[in-house]
Design a protein around this motif. Structure first.
Motif, PDB file in Angstrom:
ATOM      1  N   ASP A  33     -12.449 -10.654   4.358  1.00 48.01           N
ATOM      2  CA  ASP A  33     -11.237 -11.117   5.023  1.00 48.01           C
ATOM      3  C   ASP A  33     -11.669 -11.578   6.408  1.00 48.01           C
ATOM      4  O   ASP A  33     -12.153 -10.777   7.210  1.00 48.01           O
ATOM      5  CB  ASP A  33     -10.217  -9.982   5.113  1.00 48.01           C
ATOM      6  N   LEU A  34     -11.539 -12.858   6.674  1.00 49.48           N
ATOM      7  CA  LEU A  34     -12.043 -13.403   7.936  1.00 49.48           C
ATOM      8  C   LEU A  34     -11.389 -12.764   9.144  1.00 49.48           C
ATOM      9  O   LEU A  34     -11.939 -12.764  10.243  1.00 49.48           O
ATOM     10  CB  LEU A  34     -11.817 -14.922   7.967  1.00 49.48           C
ATOM     11  N   ASN A  91     -15.931  -1.666   8.503  1.00 46.00           N
ATOM     12  CA  ASN A  91     -14.497  -1.948   8.603  1.00 46.00           C
ATOM     13  C   ASN A  91     -13.849  -1.145   9.724  1.00 46.00           C
ATOM     14  O   ASN A  91     -12.997  -1.657  10.466  1.00 46.00           O
ATOM     15  CB  ASN A  91     -13.811  -1.648   7.276  1.00 46.00           C
ATOM     16  N   ASN A  92     -14.247   0.121   9.846  1.00 47.79           N
ATOM     17  CA  ASN A  92     -13.669   0.943  10.916  1.00 47.79           C
ATOM     18  C   ASN A  92     -14.140   0.485  12.294  1.00 47.79           C
ATOM     19  O   ASN A  92     -13.381   0.541  13.271  1.00 47.79           O
ATOM     20  CB  ASN A  92     -14.011   2.416  10.691  1.00 47.79           C
ATOM     21  N   ILE A 112     -13.048 -15.194   1.934  1.00 47.41           N
ATOM     22  CA  ILE A 112     -14.216 -16.031   1.654  1.00 47.41           C
ATOM     23  C   ILE A 112     -15.307 -15.190   1.009  1.00 47.41           C
ATOM     24  O   ILE A 112     -15.473 -14.010   1.327  1.00 47.41           O
ATOM     25  CB  ILE A 112     -14.736 -16.703   2.947  1.00 47.41           C
ATOM     26  N   PHE A 113     -16.024 -15.804   0.051  1.00 45.86           N
ATOM     27  CA  PHE A 113     -17.191 -15.162  -0.540  1.00 45.86           C
ATOM     28  C   PHE A 113     -18.424 -15.519   0.263  1.00 45.86           C
ATOM     29  O   PHE A 113     -18.594 -16.666   0.700  1.00 45.86           O
ATOM     30  CB  PHE A 113     -17.397 -15.621  -1.989  1.00 45.86           C
ATOM     31  N   THR A 114     -19.293 -14.553   0.467  1.00 45.56           N
ATOM     32  CA  THR A 114     -20.597 -14.817   1.061  1.00 45.56           C
ATOM     33  C   THR A 114     -21.666 -14.216   0.156  1.00 45.56           C
ATOM     34  O   THR A 114     -21.423 -13.230  -0.552  1.00 45.56           O
ATOM     35  CB  THR A 114     -20.729 -14.203   2.470  1.00 45.56           C
ATOM     36  N   ALA A 115     -22.839 -14.814   0.165  1.00 40.62           N
ATOM     37  CA  ALA A 115     -23.971 -14.314  -0.608  1.00 40.62           C
ATOM     38  C   ALA A 115     -24.998 -13.713   0.338  1.00 40.62           C
ATOM     39  O   ALA A 115     -25.174 -14.177   1.465  1.00 40.62           O
ATOM     40  CB  ALA A 115     -24.593 -15.447  -1.429  1.00 40.62           C
ATOM     41  N   ARG A 116     -25.668 -12.650  -0.143  1.00 39.86           N
ATOM     42  CA  ARG A 116     -26.698 -11.971   0.642  1.00 39.86           C
ATOM     43  C   ARG A 116     -26.154 -11.532   2.002  1.00 39.86           C
ATOM     44  O   ARG A 116     -26.778 -11.728   3.047  1.00 39.86           O
ATOM     45  CB  ARG A 116     -27.916 -12.889   0.838  1.00 39.86           C
ATOM     46  N   HIS A 117     -24.972 -10.930   1.975  1.00 39.74           N
ATOM     47  CA  HIS A 117     -24.324 -10.504   3.222  1.00 39.74           C
ATOM     48  C   HIS A 117     -24.857  -9.129   3.620  1.00 39.74           C
ATOM     49  O   HIS A 117     -24.771  -8.167   2.843  1.00 39.74           O
ATOM     50  CB  HIS A 117     -22.809 -10.449   3.031  1.00 39.74           C
ATOM     51  N   VAL A 153      -9.994 -15.332  -4.579  1.00 42.89           N
ATOM     52  CA  VAL A 153     -10.066 -16.033  -3.302  1.00 42.89           C
ATOM     53  C   VAL A 153      -8.711 -16.648  -2.980  1.00 42.89           C
ATOM     54  O   VAL A 153      -8.108 -17.333  -3.797  1.00 42.89           O
ATOM     55  CB  VAL A 153     -11.139 -17.142  -3.327  1.00 42.89           C
ATOM     56  N   GLU A 154      -8.235 -16.379  -1.800  1.00 45.37           N
ATOM     57  CA  GLU A 154      -7.010 -16.991  -1.296  1.00 45.37           C
ATOM     58  C   GLU A 154      -7.226 -17.301   0.176  1.00 45.37           C
ATOM     59  O   GLU A 154      -8.276 -17.015   0.740  1.00 45.37           O
ATOM     60  CB  GLU A 154      -5.818 -16.064  -1.498  1.00 45.37           C
ATOM     61  N   ARG A 155      -6.227 -17.927   0.787  1.00 45.96           N
ATOM     62  CA  ARG A 155      -6.377 -18.321   2.183  1.00 45.96           C
ATOM     63  C   ARG A 155      -6.726 -17.109   3.054  1.00 45.96           C
ATOM     64  O   ARG A 155      -6.102 -16.061   2.968  1.00 45.96           O
ATOM     65  CB  ARG A 155      -5.089 -18.965   2.690  1.00 45.96           C
ATOM     66  N   GLY A 156      -7.742 -17.265   3.877  1.00 46.35           N
ATOM     67  CA  GLY A 156      -8.175 -16.185   4.761  1.00 46.35           C
ATOM     68  C   GLY A 156      -9.286 -15.333   4.199  1.00 46.35           C
ATOM     69  O   GLY A 156      -9.856 -14.510   4.911  1.00 46.35           O
TER      70      GLY A 156
END
Length: 213
Positions: free
Chosen positions: A132-133, A168-169, A105-110, A100-103
């Motif tokens: 990546d936000l 992503n695309n 984020i981890f999410t659960a049940r995504h 994890v670094e700036r920008g």
């Protein structure tokens, strides 16, 4: 040998994928040695990791609060009674290792939208996902649920990688960027506290084979 072309392909969410679905799309998994997979020198100290993690103990009063919390997650995941314990342990491990670094984020049940067999209403649900936000999905993780049900993580995590490629695309197109012909999606499955690492190459041809009816 099973002929993938003869297996029935059907619209289903990623959580319903089995090894038959991998065969239906002619997807194979090839084991690699650690040297081939990680392509770095082994035995190198983990930079930035608290040294007390190398020989930890919950009874050590000198360990930091962060290490104590991590060991608590490890204890819960080792004596697992709920799937959420493994999710939390996996997420904490990735955080400690500097994912994890700036920008990011981890999410659960995504839930990642999955286009499959002409159906646009399916999803691939990750247990843990690194986002990546600003742009795209970078990593997906799936637990081994055989402790709780008769489902296996490998087919599911590959479905999630395909969904990540599609999503992503889509995001690239919305940002007026050309879609990519191929992406390699890093994936992890967790069998208890033991991780299994994957690099899943997803091509436009594979994505289209899954998406088109």
């Amino acid at each position: 040998m099973v002929d993938g072309a003869r297996l029935i392909r059907s619209a289903k969410s990623g959580s319903d994928w089995t090894f038959n679905d991998l065969m239906a799309y002619n997807i194979t998994v090839t084991p690699q040695s650690p040297e081939q997979f990680f392509r770095q020198n082994h035995g190198t100290p983990l930079e930035g990791v608290d040294p007390s993690l190398l020989n930890p103990s919950l009874n050590d009063e000198n360990i930091s609060d962060a290490v104590f919390e991590y060991l608590g997650h490890l204890d819960l995941a080792t004596n697992v009674t709920q799937e959420s314990f493994i999710d939390a342990f996996a997420q904490k491990t990735l955080q400690i290792l500097g994912f994890v670094e700036r920008g990011l984020i981890f999410t659960a049940r995504h839930n990642i939208p999955l286009r499959i067999c002409g159906d646009n209403q399916r999803v691939a649900e990750t247990d843990v996902c690194l986002l990546d936000l600003r742009s795209m999905i970078l990593l997906v993780l799936q637990d081994d649920k055989t402790v709780f049900s008769r489902s296996y993580p490998e087919p599911q995590v590959i479905a999630e990688a395909i969904a990540a490629y599609q999503d992503n695309n889509e995001k690239r197109i919305l940002r007026s960027l050309p879609p990519l012909d191929a992406m390699t999606i890093p994936c992890i499955t967790m069998v208890g506290t033991r991780p299994i690492f994957y690099l899943v190459p997803v091509t436009e041809a594979l994505s289209n084979a899954v998406a088109i009816e």
